[in-house]
Scaffold this active site. Sequence first.
Site, mmCIF file in Angstrom:
data_model
loop_
_atom_site.group_PDB
_atom_site.id
_atom_site.type_symbol
_atom_site.label_atom_id
_atom_site.label_comp_id
_atom_site.label_asym_id
_atom_site.label_seq_id
_atom_site.Cartn_x
_atom_site.Cartn_y
_atom_site.Cartn_z
ATOM 1 N N GLU A 90 0.822 -1.216 0.000
ATOM 2 C CA GLU A 90 0.000 0.000 0.000
ATOM 3 C C GLU A 90 0.854 1.264 0.000
ATOM 4 O OE1 GLU A 90 -0.491 -2.573 1.934
ATOM 5 O OE2 GLU A 90 -2.567 -3.264 1.680
ATOM 6 N N PHE A 116 -11.213 -7.930 13.869
ATOM 7 C CA PHE A 116 -10.132 -8.327 12.974
ATOM 8 C C PHE A 116 -9.859 -7.215 11.953
ATOM 9 C CE2 PHE A 116 -8.740 -10.544 9.016
ATOM 10 C CZ PHE A 116 -7.461 -10.861 9.467
ATOM 11 N N GLN A 117 -8.621 -6.856 11.840
ATOM 12 C CA GLN A 117 -8.165 -5.803 10.925
ATOM 13 C C GLN A 117 -8.833 -4.461 11.171
ATOM 14 O OE1 GLN A 117 -8.176 -7.487 6.892
ATOM 15 N NE2 GLN A 117 -6.071 -8.158 7.279
ATOM 16 N N LYS A 145 -17.588 -1.651 5.953
ATOM 17 C CA LYS A 145 -18.025 -2.676 4.997
ATOM 18 C C LYS A 145 -19.550 -2.693 4.823
ATOM 19 C CE LYS A 145 -16.912 -7.387 3.671
ATOM 20 N NZ LYS A 145 -16.145 -8.596 3.991
ATOM 21 N N MET A 156 24.194 9.634 2.131
ATOM 22 C CA MET A 156 23.935 10.892 2.830
ATOM 23 C C MET A 156 24.204 10.764 4.330
ATOM 24 S SD MET A 156 23.278 13.987 2.525
ATOM 25 C CE MET A 156 22.324 14.622 1.155
HETATM 26 C C1 LIG Z 1 12.131 5.993 5.202
HETATM 27 C C2 LIG Z 1 13.408 6.662 5.571
HETATM 28 N N1 LIG Z 1 14.240 6.085 6.457
HETATM 29 C C3 LIG Z 1 15.411 6.679 6.790
HETATM 30 C C4 LIG Z 1 15.770 7.880 6.229
HETATM 31 C C5 LIG Z 1 17.086 8.557 6.613
HETATM 32 N N2 LIG Z 1 17.952 8.652 5.442
HETATM 33 C C6 LIG Z 1 18.063 9.799 4.720
HETATM 34 S S1 LIG Z 1 19.038 9.624 3.392
HETATM 35 C C7 LIG Z 1 19.393 8.029 3.778
HETATM 36 C C8 LIG Z 1 20.292 7.217 2.907
HETATM 37 C C9 LIG Z 1 19.782 7.051 1.524
HETATM 38 O O1 LIG Z 1 20.559 6.074 0.904
HETATM 39 P P1 LIG Z 1 20.540 5.915 -0.651
HETATM 40 O O2 LIG Z 1 19.159 5.706 -1.129
HETATM 41 O O3 LIG Z 1 21.500 4.840 -1.018
HETATM 42 O O4 LIG Z 1 21.003 7.341 -1.182
HETATM 43 P P2 LIG Z 1 22.472 7.997 -1.191
HETATM 44 O O5 LIG Z 1 22.512 9.014 -0.110
HETATM 45 O O6 LIG Z 1 23.461 6.906 -0.980
HETATM 46 O O7 LIG Z 1 22.583 8.626 -2.538
HETATM 47 C C10 LIG Z 1 18.737 7.649 4.951
HETATM 48 C C11 LIG Z 1 18.857 6.310 5.584
HETATM 49 C C12 LIG Z 1 14.850 8.464 5.335
HETATM 50 N N3 LIG Z 1 15.071 9.646 4.762
HETATM 51 N N4 LIG Z 1 13.707 7.830 4.999
#
Ligand SMILES: Cc1ncc(C[n+]2csc(CCOP(=O)(O)OP(=O)(O)O)c2C)c(N)n1
Lengths: 573, 169
Positions: A53, A115-116, A165, A481
């Site tokens: 979803e 449920f749900q 429902k 990042m």
């Molecule tokens: C759902 C979610 N969980 C954690 C984060 C924290 N976060 C921000 S950037 C990042 C890393 C992203 O990794 P990637 O997709 O490989 O991108 P890169 O920075 O390596 O280009 C994380 C874990 C987030 N923004 N969103």
Amino acid sequence: MTEASKFTGSHSLLRSLEHEGVEIIFGVPGGAILPAYDPLLDSPIRHVLARHEQGAGHMAEGYAQATGLVGVVMATSGPGATNLITPLQNALMDSTPIVAITGQVATSAIGSDAFQEAYTTGLAMHCTKHSYMATDADDIPNLIHEAFHLAATGRPGPVLVDIPKDVLNQVTTWREPHLHNLPGYKPTVSGHPMQIRAAIELIERAERPVLYVGGGVIKAGASDELLAFAEAANAPVVTTLMARGAFPDDHRLALGMPGMHGVYTATTAIQQSDVLVSVGARFDDRVTGDPDAFAPGAKIIHIDVDPAEIGKVRAAEIPIVGDARSVLVDLLSALRARRDPADHPARDEWFARIDSWKSRFPLSYEQPPDGPIKVQHFIERLYAITGGDAVIAAGVGQHQMWASQFWGFRTPRSWVNSGGLGTMGFAVPAAVGAKMARPDDLVIALDGDGCFQMTMQELITAATEDIPVKIVVFNNGGYGMVKQWQTLFYGGRLSAVDLGFTYPDYPKLAEAMGCVGLKVDHPSDIDPVIEKMLSVNDRPVVLEVVVDGEEMCFPMVPAGGSNDRIVMTREEL
Amino acid sequence: MQHTLTVIVEDKPGVLARISAMFSNRGFNIHSLAVGPTHQDGRSRITLVVDAPELEQLKKQLNKLVNVIKVQEMEPAEALEREVMIIRISAQPSTRGEVRDTASLFDARVIDISSSAMTFEVAGTPQHLKTFLEHLGPYGVIDLVKSGRIAMKRESELTPAPVSAGVGK
Ligand SMILES: Cc1ncc(C[n+]2csc(CCOP(=O)(O)OP(=O)(O)O)c2C)c(N)n1
Ligand SMILES: [Mg+2]
């Protein structure tokens, strides 16, 4: 009447959605929403069966961001609804119009931990613009009509309609919907004429004006009006992450993206401006840095359709509540009433300053000829080869910032991105949604390896449903990042950021999901592999680009710091 | 600083929850809250007393809620404000006369009595109730309940003469 031929709440729901012009629903069925999935079989509306979803929700967002139409997502009660929380909040933060329809346990079971069962409208209270619970099937056409109206007008956003429902099964009749029931909802469209005149007065006298443009300009469909006004006022334009494409990057007045990873010139022009005209932007902390040090000498003209944005972060000298398009039209005619638009102030000193920043502090990186590949370089090659004619979706992380920095945006709605919430996993499903909305356009997701792994199963949806998106996965072996922050601000102590380069095998994974899998790891192979990716149009493509795992994203304003201190290279920190 | 807001809302399920959700999300503090029907069908009035340094953003966030029809801030001088309090005060036979006499200065009615305590009902402005407490509190408060504040905007410019003499009702 046989059971099947009765006109029930479900029929009314489908008919209501058709009445709103819905062509596609993204969703996942389940117990409580089952009744709605039956008449769906006879409806002209296409259903795209997502694999999660959250994916369905981001597809609806991608669809909406790429077109301005309301995206629709449908899910069952309980876990179906809770899986929608992330896309709902994402759409709330980025003002994306979507309507979510969720099934709910029967009215008699509500509150019994059935449920749900989940308290969906309660959960949605915090992450939608508004939410409804249908209690009588006779109300469904009106509720759906109101939901679409709320989602699309004023400051757009997500609206949820929860339908038990028994209400879906209730026998009813079709009733033409009317909007009569929203006494508390009257968005202001036109800016106050006095404020418009005062704004023009201030802008005309400004020596160092900047138009600070946010996503509201795209939502309002005001790009042409922005262009006309910027030229007539002869004021440079910065476009926030949400506004990329609202103003052509190749225009002489375009300065690019400001903020934490913004272009030096854009961030600095704001800092040194004497009049800052914010149009549909919200002074987000990723733009302002330390708000007390933000644009210290600027008088603020703040234009926003949402009065609550005005003065929230920074007091405005001239607040203007109104739709960006309407206000820009009025600003231009107020300006025309004073002078010939071509007869604009030269502001030579200001433009000279700007030009010197542009030449002294451009975006920069170095691509060693033998590799490793730099994301920036790949994006520049992709831009050159496609001529920039594509809708670009992005994940969240370094690759997202580089995509925003190095792709030259020229048209609105060509950038599909998670700005406010920064939701990893957005790119793949959002690209699928965008491609559904614009089948004739090239849709490319620029994704990170980390992001990709959060929602990649939606590629199975894309393959199954014949949605030929292109997904570029920048594999830097991890959460680039986060690693950058640990490197810069935690003394290089790397914690939980390494995903490795070994698993998954992206091309194999792509093939297993019904896509074409490609891989490139040497700079000299970039162009051919891009050509190859672009040549596949009957299936989704996943292109793994193995990139430098040590590269950092600059410029950078450390979180909470002053925008006067822009770090251009690692050595400066 | 305390502010009194009167909020006209649609009388629909979940409206109060939306308002309190917004308050807790945005970090605004509700001091007191009273909800009730108005003279118009389908409309309720919520009187809120809030602690906030600055009201503009709070009012805007309230207005942003789809079911909120009108938000009005009332300056203390232009507000007709009332609260009701039920208060049980320790009253031994030796102090009972004194307690009763003092309470009667505030138009407080005795609604319950026992060998060691008297329970009063007192209504009036927030100041009136505060003064009552200042005078009766020292006898020993055993229990106390207060309604949320209700308020309406004054039509007249003039402050009407207090109903009971001299105690700031
Ligand atoms: C759902 C979610 N969980 C954690 C984060 C924290 N976060 C921000 S950037 C990042 C890393 C992203 O990794 P990637 O997709 O490989 O991108 P890169 O920075 O390596 O280009 C994380 C874990 C987030 N923004 N969103
Ligand atoms: Mg990565």
